[in-house]
Design a protein around this motif. Structure first.
Motif, PDB file in Angstrom:
ATOM      1  N   LYS A 131     -16.528 -56.431  -3.435  1.00  0.00           N
ATOM      2  CA  LYS A 131     -17.623 -55.989  -4.294  1.00  0.00           C
ATOM      3  C   LYS A 131     -18.555 -55.043  -3.551  1.00  0.00           C
ATOM      4  CE  LYS A 131     -21.424 -57.954  -7.048  1.00  0.00           C
ATOM      5  NZ  LYS A 131     -22.083 -59.217  -7.481  1.00  0.00           N
ATOM      6  N   ASN A 132     -19.091 -54.053  -4.267  1.00  0.00           N
ATOM      7  CA  ASN A 132     -20.132 -53.189  -3.722  1.00  0.00           C
ATOM      8  C   ASN A 132     -21.503 -53.781  -4.055  1.00  0.00           C
ATOM      9  OD1 ASN A 132     -18.381 -51.257  -2.661  1.00  0.00           O
ATOM     10  ND2 ASN A 132     -18.265 -50.157  -4.597  1.00  0.00           N
ATOM     11  N   TYR A 133     -22.401 -53.765  -3.066  1.00  0.00           N
ATOM     12  CA  TYR A 133     -23.727 -54.343  -3.254  1.00  0.00           C
ATOM     13  C   TYR A 133     -24.800 -53.265  -3.172  1.00  0.00           C
ATOM     14  CZ  TYR A 133     -21.639 -58.959  -2.735  1.00  0.00           C
ATOM     15  OH  TYR A 133     -20.890 -60.088  -2.909  1.00  0.00           O
ATOM     16  N   GLN A 134     -25.670 -53.241  -4.191  1.00  0.00           N
ATOM     17  CA  GLN A 134     -26.840 -52.380  -4.145  1.00  0.00           C
ATOM     18  C   GLN A 134     -27.907 -53.081  -3.318  1.00  0.00           C
ATOM     19  OE1 GLN A 134     -26.865 -49.240  -5.414  1.00  0.00           O
ATOM     20  NE2 GLN A 134     -24.709 -49.663  -5.933  1.00  0.00           N
ATOM     21  N   SER A 172     -26.030 -48.480  -0.808  1.00  0.00           N
ATOM     22  CA  SER A 172     -24.941 -49.304  -1.334  1.00  0.00           C
ATOM     23  C   SER A 172     -23.971 -49.598  -0.206  1.00  0.00           C
ATOM     24  CB  SER A 172     -24.220 -48.560  -2.472  1.00  0.00           C
ATOM     25  OG  SER A 172     -23.132 -49.332  -2.950  1.00  0.00           O
ATOM     26  N   VAL A 173     -23.562 -50.870  -0.081  1.00  0.00           N
ATOM     27  CA  VAL A 173     -22.665 -51.294   0.995  1.00  0.00           C
ATOM     28  C   VAL A 173     -21.559 -52.154   0.400  1.00  0.00           C
ATOM     29  CG1 VAL A 173     -22.464 -52.560   3.165  1.00  0.00           C
ATOM     30  CG2 VAL A 173     -24.540 -51.273   2.680  1.00  0.00           C
ATOM     31  N   ASN A 174     -20.328 -51.915   0.822  1.00  0.00           N
ATOM     32  CA  ASN A 174     -19.204 -52.731   0.383  1.00  0.00           C
ATOM     33  C   ASN A 174     -19.191 -54.054   1.138  1.00  0.00           C
ATOM     34  OD1 ASN A 174     -16.028 -53.476   0.792  1.00  0.00           O
ATOM     35  ND2 ASN A 174     -16.453 -52.649  -1.239  1.00  0.00           N
ATOM     36  N   LYS A 210     -17.315 -54.379   4.425  1.00  0.00           N
ATOM     37  CA  LYS A 210     -17.968 -53.753   5.576  1.00  0.00           C
ATOM     38  C   LYS A 210     -18.991 -54.698   6.194  1.00  0.00           C
ATOM     39  CE  LYS A 210     -19.318 -50.481   8.390  1.00  0.00           C
ATOM     40  NZ  LYS A 210     -18.495 -50.125   9.564  1.00  0.00           N
TER      41      LYS A 210
END
Length: 270
Positions: free
Chosen positions: A99-102, A140-142, A145
């Protein structure tokens, strides 16, 4: 902005021109410092946790100041009501790698020391001013990562301690290595009753060259159990960690490294 294991690191530069400094009644050499930081990851907000602000000792040529702000992501508002409802939160346990996180970091105030000539009451609080506003950065960070950047090494070592009346068991649970920090969790359980004031049982960390790594820490516990979380700076080139238990008594002014119980750990510091 960087997510470092269970904390956010934020590099900041704050500046104000001469007109604004005069209008604020700012002490000539006093810096403008960031206020409380709030971090939002997805739908969760983090604030009221342990934080630190490190100011660079030398101002920039334009008169601005550089800071490194660190906020531990341990106090969480999970339902959006503006109140902390989870303590001791572990971000990595709740990250979905797919998931990508804002992520946002927000300051609603800046703080400064007023010019003494403009402070007449003598009250300590009146000597400081506050600038209200909204300074927010977004990124935004996956999830993969975030998780990949921290490696957890289970240690589960138990070291019996019996030195000059200090008896018990030192339990070293795990070490967490990120690109910028090394975090160590351990406990000491006394077998002789209450732990005396001034007594300390802990762990030093050295690199492969025998150099002590810089540290900061926090702790708690009861009169019989000492619980510590230590954090060390992860310098480039660290490929091995040497853990050295130690005991000390500040009141009696002695300390001893338990080198016979020391052990090494190879780490992947890439």
């Amino acid at each position: 902005m960087m997510l470092d294991d269970g904390q956010v690191l934020l590099g900041l530069t704050i500046s104000a021109d001469e007109f604004r400094r005069t209008a604020l009644g700012l002490n000539r050499d006093a810096p403008i410092r960031p206020g409380e930081l709030r971090v939002k990851i997805g739908n969760m907000s983090f604030f009221d946790s342990a934080s630190s602000i490190r100011e660079e000792p030398i101002k920039n040529k334009d008169g601005s100041w550089n800071y490194l702000y660190a906020l531990k992501l341990t106090q969480a508002d999970t339902n959006g009501d503006g109140k902390i409802d989870v303590e001791g939160y572990n971000v990595l346990d709740h990250i979905d790698p797919n998931k990508n996180y804002q992520i946002s970091a927000q300051f609603t105030s800046l703080e400064f020391e007023k010019n003494p000539a403009q402070t007449k009451s003598g009250n300590y609080r009146d000597s400081y001013g506050e600038i209200k506003g909204n300074w927010t950065v977004h990124t935004s960070v996956n999830g993969s990562k975030i998780i990949a950047d921290t490696k957890v090494y289970p240690l589960n070592k138990e070291v019996p301690i019996n030195e000059k009346g200090i008896k018990g068991v030192l339990s070293i649970k795990e070490v967490r290595v990120s690109p910028v920090s090394i975090k160590l969790h351990y406990t000491f359980t006394s077998s002789t009753g209450s732990i005396r004031n001034g007594t300390n049982v802990g762990v030093k960390i050295k690199d492969q060259n025998g150099r002590d790594l810089s540290e900061s820490g926090s702790g708690g516990g009861t009169d019989k159990v000492l619980e510590m979380d230590e954090e060390y700076r992860n310098d480039k080139g660290v490929v091995m960690l040497r853990f050295v238990p130690y005991v000390s008594d500040h009141e009696k002014d002695w300390s001893k490294d338990l080198t016979s119980d020391a052990f090494n750990l190879k780490v992947n510091n890439k």
